[in-house]
Enzyme design. Structure first.
Site, PDB file in Angstrom:
ATOM      1  N   MET A  42      12.657  19.286 -24.571  1.00 38.16           N
ATOM      2  CA  MET A  42      13.158  18.668 -23.239  1.00 38.16           C
ATOM      3  C   MET A  42      13.711  19.719 -22.552  1.00 38.16           C
ATOM      4  O   MET A  42      14.390  20.918 -23.099  1.00 38.16           O
ATOM      5  CB  MET A  42      14.290  17.652 -23.432  1.00 38.16           C
ATOM      6  CG  MET A  42      13.952  16.209 -24.222  1.00 38.16           C
ATOM      7  SD  MET A  42      12.583  15.514 -23.403  1.00 38.16           S
ATOM      8  CE  MET A  42      13.497  14.850 -21.904  1.00 38.16           C
ATOM      9  N   CYS A  43      13.425  19.866 -21.291  1.00 36.48           N
ATOM     10  CA  CYS A  43      13.790  21.070 -20.357  1.00 36.48           C
ATOM     11  C   CYS A  43      15.151  21.334 -20.401  1.00 36.48           C
ATOM     12  O   CYS A  43      15.686  22.574 -20.226  1.00 36.48           O
ATOM     13  CB  CYS A  43      13.199  20.774 -18.914  1.00 36.48           C
ATOM     14  SG  CYS A  43      13.642  21.915 -17.638  1.00 36.48           S
ATOM     15  N   PHE A  44      15.982  20.318 -20.428  1.00 28.87           N
ATOM     16  CA  PHE A  44      17.378  20.751 -20.279  1.00 28.87           C
ATOM     17  C   PHE A  44      18.034  21.101 -21.422  1.00 28.87           C
ATOM     18  O   PHE A  44      19.196  21.383 -21.208  1.00 28.87           O
ATOM     19  CB  PHE A  44      18.149  19.318 -19.566  1.00 28.87           C
ATOM     20  CG  PHE A  44      17.955  19.173 -18.225  1.00 28.87           C
ATOM     21  CD1 PHE A  44      18.641  19.672 -17.144  1.00 28.87           C
ATOM     22  CD2 PHE A  44      16.654  18.419 -17.516  1.00 28.87           C
ATOM     23  CE1 PHE A  44      18.485  19.523 -15.866  1.00 28.87           C
ATOM     24  CE2 PHE A  44      16.494  18.309 -16.248  1.00 28.87           C
ATOM     25  CZ  PHE A  44      17.643  19.019 -15.249  1.00 28.87           C
TER      26      PHE A  44
ATOM     27  N   ALA B  93       9.794  19.251 -21.162  1.00 29.45           N
ATOM     28  CA  ALA B  93       9.679  17.921 -20.760  1.00 29.45           C
ATOM     29  C   ALA B  93      11.014  17.457 -19.860  1.00 29.45           C
ATOM     30  O   ALA B  93      12.041  17.851 -20.247  1.00 29.45           O
ATOM     31  CB  ALA B  93       9.446  17.012 -21.763  1.00 29.45           C
TER      32      ALA B  93
END
Lengths: 242, 132
Positions: free
Chosen positions: A136-138, A73
């Site tokens: 989360m993607c990061f 995300a």
């Protein structure tokens, strides 16, 4: 010298952003199309296969959509989002997926370098931006990700369909509360807006790929298809499919 | 050399006729392109329900590697009889055995003729043309 289309849509609605990207992915025969865009409101987008329940930040967020690209995300604030749609056989995308990432990231790194940031592929190093359980993607990375300051600074994903490819990228200009301690441009260009980063990215793409980016708009068919697809991205059914 | 007992599509699926059933999977080349040689890079797949009727060339599923979501295409038309549930949680099976345990769906084919698909030698040449 080839000319690619450059479509710029600042502060666009989340479902429209995804609808237009998918319409460009479907647009067989169109010239290579680069998009620079930003989001209003600054939505959270889930990866295509993610379970909503696996992204705690999305559960009580005001604006949440599901992408058609994979991965984790993203909170689309303080970032320039870009996409590149082209045929699978185009030199940009031909061959192994990893090599296509390297080509795109070389161009993004070139733009970052103009701000004094040295971005590199993560490779085998461990990042300080890794977090468990956020979805989360990061907070998760792969060897192909672009990093600086030992943190992930660009989130990216591809969709490959019907002989075409769309590459998505989120370049973080500043931090968001949901993503926290990640790599951004805040330390070299405080308060940088996507519109102000765009010229550097455009020049870097032109120089790296040896093309001219000509400002353009999607054609009538693409616009119509984008509207149709946006309805799906706005639907609860699609958001809650997993 | 890839198995000669099946045919191959340009989108890198294979189909093998076994009695009244057609077994469909993806090739070692497809797996390599998706996973960059790292089997843990294949992370999710969506497969069709049994009973779904597929046209030749229709998307029957999707597969996510760490960096891309790609469609899976039916090389021939038919009705889905069975999906390989084992691979949904263990996509590494596709890397380990794309020709056997890594089958993806079984269908009741509209026709057992596999016209328009490539044999192993033709697919070999096709793949060679895809490499730099």
């Amino acid at each position: 010298m080839d000319t690619w289309r450059l479509v710029t849509t600042w502060n666009a609605q989340p479902a429209f952003n995804l609808g237009l990207d998918e319409a460009l992915l479907e647009s067989s025969g169109a010239p290579v199309t680069v998009r620079f865009y930003s989001w209003k409101p600054g939505a959270i987008s889930l990866g295509y296969f993610q379970r909503l329940a696996d992204v705690p930040a999305a559960l009580d967020a005001r604006a949440v959509v599901r992408r058609f690209t994979g991965g984790g995300a993203i909170h689309h604030q303080r970032e320039l989002t870009f996409s590149i749609a082209a045929e699978l056989e185009h030199p940009l995308y031909r061959g192994p997926i990893a090599e296509s990432y390297a080509r795109v990231h070389a161009a993004v790194a070139r733009a970052l370098a103009t701000f004094g940031v040295t971005a590199e592929l993560r490779g085998e190093r461990t990042l300080a931006s890794e977090r468990e359980g956020t979805g989360m993607c990061f907070h998760k990375s792969s060897p192909l990700d672009l990093v600086w300051n030992e943190r992930k600074g660009v989130g990216s994903a591809q969709r490959r369909s019907r002989g075409r490819v769309l590459h998505h990228g989120s370049i973080k200009l500043g931090t968001t509360p949901l993503e926290g301690d990640i790599a951004t441009l805040e330390h070299v260009a405080r308060g940088l807006e996507p519109e102000s980063f765009a010229p550097a990215l455009r020049e870097a793409f032109e120089a790296q790929f040896g093309v001219r980016l000509a400002a353009d708009v999607p054609d009538a068919l693409e616009r119509g298809r984008a509207k149709e697809l946006a309805l799906r991205f706005a639907s609860e059914e699609f958001l809650r499919r997993r | 050399m890839r198995p000669n007992d099946r045919k191959y599509a340009q989108s890198h699926e294979w189909v093998k006729i076994d009695g009244d059933v057609a077994i469909i999977g993806i090739t070692d080349f497809a797996v390599q392109e998706l996973s960059n040689g790292n089997e843990s890079d294949l992370v999710y797949c969506d497969l069709p329900d049994a009973g779904r009727v597929l046209a030749a060339g229709e998307t029957f599923g999707e597969i996510e590697s760490v960096k891309a979501v790609s469609d899976l295409y039916a090389p021939i038309a038919g009705e889905v009889l069975e999906i390989n549930a084992a691979i949904e949680d263990h996509l590494e099976i596709l890397s380990k055995d794309p020709w056997g345990a890594g089958w993806i769906i079984k269908i009741k084919p509209d026709s057992k003729k596999l016209d328009g698909l490539m044999d192993a030698a033709e697919y070999e040449k096709f793949v060679a043309s895809k490499k730099h």
